[in-house]
Write a protein that holds these residues in place. Sequence first.
Motif, PDB file in Angstrom:
ATOM      1  N   ILE A  24     -46.767 -68.163  69.199  1.00  0.00           N
ATOM      2  CA  ILE A  24     -46.477 -69.114  68.122  1.00  0.00           C
ATOM      3  C   ILE A  24     -44.990 -69.472  68.140  1.00  0.00           C
TER       4      ILE A  24
ATOM      5  N   HIS B   3     -46.213 -61.348  70.310  1.00  0.00           N
ATOM      6  CA  HIS B   3     -46.098 -59.895  70.182  1.00  0.00           C
ATOM      7  C   HIS B   3     -47.289 -59.264  70.886  1.00  0.00           C
TER       8      HIS B   3
ATOM      9  N   ARG C 177     -48.108 -54.006  67.554  1.00  0.00           N
ATOM     10  CA  ARG C 177     -47.636 -53.996  66.169  1.00  0.00           C
ATOM     11  C   ARG C 177     -46.161 -53.613  66.186  1.00  0.00           C
TER      12      ARG C 177
ATOM     13  N   ASP D  63     -53.488 -60.974  68.187  1.00  0.00           N
ATOM     14  CA  ASP D  63     -54.423 -60.877  67.071  1.00  0.00           C
ATOM     15  C   ASP D  63     -53.717 -61.342  65.803  1.00  0.00           C
TER      16      ASP D  63
ATOM     17  N   THR E 138     -52.912 -60.056  62.998  1.00  0.00           N
ATOM     18  CA  THR E 138     -51.858 -59.232  62.420  1.00  0.00           C
ATOM     19  C   THR E 138     -50.562 -59.366  63.210  1.00  0.00           C
ATOM     20  N   MET E 139     -50.662 -59.366  64.520  1.00  0.00           N
ATOM     21  CA  MET E 139     -49.447 -59.462  65.323  1.00  0.00           C
ATOM     22  C   MET E 139     -48.768 -60.821  65.136  1.00  0.00           C
ATOM     23  N   ARG E 140     -49.584 -61.845  65.016  1.00  0.00           N
ATOM     24  CA  ARG E 140     -48.981 -63.166  64.766  1.00  0.00           C
ATOM     25  C   ARG E 140     -48.363 -63.239  63.379  1.00  0.00           C
TER      26      ARG E 140
ATOM     27  N   GLU F 184     -46.971 -60.854  61.887  1.00  0.00           N
ATOM     28  CA  GLU F 184     -45.679 -60.165  61.968  1.00  0.00           C
ATOM     29  C   GLU F 184     -44.595 -61.056  62.564  1.00  0.00           C
ATOM     30  N   VAL F 185     -44.972 -61.859  63.548  1.00  0.00           N
ATOM     31  CA  VAL F 185     -43.988 -62.793  64.122  1.00  0.00           C
ATOM     32  C   VAL F 185     -43.584 -63.809  63.049  1.00  0.00           C
ATOM     33  N   ARG F 186     -44.599 -64.362  62.396  1.00  0.00           N
ATOM     34  CA  ARG F 186     -44.337 -65.427  61.437  1.00  0.00           C
ATOM     35  C   ARG F 186     -43.493 -64.955  60.260  1.00  0.00           C
TER      36      ARG F 186
END
Lengths: 185, 759
Positions: A151, A172, A175, B624, B626-628, B630-632
């Motif tokens: 993204i 990413h 986590r 997934d 959740t990982m996106r 976290e980036v956002r």
Amino acid sequence: MAGEAEGSKAAELPAELRYMQYEHALEKQYLPAIRALISKDLSEPYSIYVYRYFLYQWGDLCFMALHPEKPLLIGIIICKLETHQSHSPPTLRGYIAMLATSSSYRNRGIATTLVRKAIDAMIERGADEVVLETEENNIPAMKLYERLGFIRSKKLHRYYLNGSSAYRLVLHLKRTVEMTGEGVV
Amino acid sequence: MSGNGFDAISQDIANLDINDGARDPFAMWDTAPPPAPKLKSKGVIAMDITEQFGNAARQLDVGQLVKDPYFTLFESVGALEIMDRKMDSGCLEPGETMEDQYDFNQELLPEEIIGIIDQLLCHEMAWHMGHPLAQTIFTSLYIDKLLSPSPISIQQTHFDSRHSFDEPLTLRILRAYCLGLIKTCFYVNSRVKTEHFYEEEDFVTHTFNRSLLEGIEHNDIFQFLDETTKLLAESETLPLDIKRALDCRLQFRAQFLNTVELADSRTSDSLVKQWTTLGDFLPYLNSSSKLGKSVPTSFSVKIQRKLASTVPPRPIVQVSQEAAFDHLERLCRDAAVAVEVLTYYDSHSLMTFVLLFQARKPQPSVYVRTLLQHYLFADMVILGTKSIRHILDDDLAATVLPNDQLLDRDNDEIEVPNDPRHQMSVRMETFRARAAGSYLDILRTICQNRCRIRRGLCHTIADWDNLQLDSEELDVELRVFTGEKPIVDPEISTDPIYSFPLSSWAYFYKLKQMEWIVQMGFELETYQPDELAGMYWYLQYLAKTRSRHLERIRGFDMRSFAAARKNPKATADKMRAYLNAISFINFSTMEASATYGFAGALSCLFTVLGRLSLIKAPPRPYSDDTMRYEVRMKPFSCIGLPELIPFDELTKVVVQPEESTIDLLKFAAESAMGAKKGLEVLSKLSAKGAYCQGSHDSWLNNIKACLKACIFTSITIASVKKAVEAAGKDGKPKIKVEIPPSEKGYHDWWVVPKVIPVP
Ligand SMILES: CC(C)(COP(=O)(O)OP(=O)(O)OC[C@H]1O[C@@H](n2cnc3c(N)ncnc32)[C@H](O)[C@@H]1OP(=O)(O)O)[C@@H](O)C(=O)NCCC(=O)NCCS
């Protein structure tokens, strides 16, 4: 996955493409073609040192797509993987530096395959994340990366010498709490 | 990759046969090596080590990298390949000369003078747009002649020494214009360099070791332009239209020079006039340009070889005359508006002014934006007249501390340590020392380019989070000296409730900045379509949090207002201070509720579009949710309050699985309707009531654009609802959805999808 399944155009190639991981011993044979393919889409050429900077240190993260019959380079991806320090905590960050598919072979999933191979190799080495920049108007590149899960994290004003802006794309692979900044050697 | 454009080059070198590729790396090597250089330094003995070096080099593989661990990508990008024509500036084509052979003694037609001058104006604007001098103004051979060697008087600026006695009028005009041009550049460059900007990204201040006529006095150049104008007027040989065109150019340049010199002053009332006068030259300047005749030979890409630079010569930048005039016209207009910041009304109006000024489209040019910074911050005196304390205290008074003893300047006079007033003064000073920088950082950040505003805010909010914590400690300490009586209301809480004015203030600004970050994300098209439901949900959440926080502040403001009214000694001035703070709180609350209503409506709408598969998420095999997430949400991950909502919770509130699609659309419609009413009320406020004194027009335009976007949202919601209700058995509505690019919508912060019927 779905992204690849949708296209059947790749069948137009006479046979399966060959994908090959780069290594230093291949420099003499392939570097000139790699440079030629990348420079085609650049306004300013990179010096040989830029290529060597990546290829000598991270040859295993560089993949080539070769014509099944002719000695022809069709696609290339060049990357690096390093601990990124300015972060708290540090991350093991993969960086896709260059990606290109020869213009007459585009839209057949070649770049997608190359990117996947590079990311797979990074995952194997324990990468926490992968980042890259792409020009704001480079729709094919942006779609390709976003389809895989990247993204846009930020926009970079007038990032390129020609004055156009870029997006930083981020993927990413773990986590945040699981990121160690250290890889598998 | 960094620092390289991807615009295609014409050369067809693809499909290069890899087996032909490897060339002999020593093919360039002449049989006889060049003679060793003669070294003159004492104690240095030159020795030929060619053989040793060659032997050592032969131990290495071709392509083997010999480097220390600190050799970076940046350095490798900076490396040049000798004898590569694209990189090696000394590499000449057969028969090519290093320098240009240009005859400066040649007479030019007056038409050619016009042509050169107009080309120089295009180059000047190209520089303003962010291109280096080396590829713009410095490609002029006349400018090169003027600047090297660096002159210290007008007499030293002749293009040809033979002109000292007998200079043709045409060349004299060109020389005067060039002098004025370079001096103008000097002022612009100094201004930009002094302020906060990003070299290369925004602007290139690099002068390649050339002085921009620092050695010659402003007045000398101005006078020279003036005298040249008079000489021109006396001339009887020139056709009238040509004469008028040249005259206009000289006067325009004198005016430009004068304006940029005066522009730095923060007291001059005539500044607006200067910029409008300059702008008045443009129509005729533009229309008379057709009289000009271009002299392409007087510009050369080769001059770059003489400039102090590490990069090879790059092409001359071509900016069309239309684009150049467009840029200059806007520059004049924007600069005239920027001057208006100097009239101070109140701290909130000041911030509104800066925000809206920076949001003008296209964004004001770098020079104008640095002028604004100069007006705001120069010498740490805000707007040239106000101390930082003045602004900060104004802001505190107009939000959390109306007519409060904490802001009483008399406290500073008390020196008795155990006097509470002394203690208040000391702690308030601690607070100001801590908060002033953060507060000014907001203003400074919003003076940057749009991308940097968002990036900057992502950094400053972390600081505001800390500021809020630090202020909380001060709030607790101050209670001892202010004797604040808490609100005790068992219905709200079993604990006594204190006002926490300083940390409340910090929290308010932190929330605003978090909202801006999300909103700038829409403007900069950072989010993918399937992220929009979540991001608008987050925006409404932040705005709602702000609204609740304002509610709390209002409660305490009202309480002190009520207490003050009981005091028979209270003056009208003091009462006004309370009313002003309450009025600001009301305004901000109204604005927050319009924002959360609108954002809530869009969030529901996008959720529905997702449900109906009208917006599809890409497969994303490597990521997934959740990982996106976290980036956002990375910018917000470090923020203590409001705490980041865990992904699963957020999904539930965004997706709302228990609600039917029709109910979601009904809610969206009501929410948009509420926002519309709110925006209509806002649009009727006075400049004072909307805290946008000095920029009411821009503010109103902005609200109206939001209103249009809001109305359009209602229409979209209704169309989707109709299509859903009309859907056949398969439940598939006969519509498709388009998301307009940021520039194409009614407002950059409100992404309103467009619904199109399909058969
Ligand atoms: C960007 C670039 C590398 C893409 O290369 P490509 O080989 O055409 O890319 P792909 O074929 O993997 O993907 C392109 C499209 O083909 C589609 N496609 C067709 N057949 C496919 C198949 N069998 N498998 C997967 N995708 C296929 C993809 O879905 C994708 O469609 P989309 O545009 O709707 O997303 C190429 O355009 C290029 O070289 N550009 C110039 C250099 C450049 O911009 N580099 C990127 C800098 S970061």
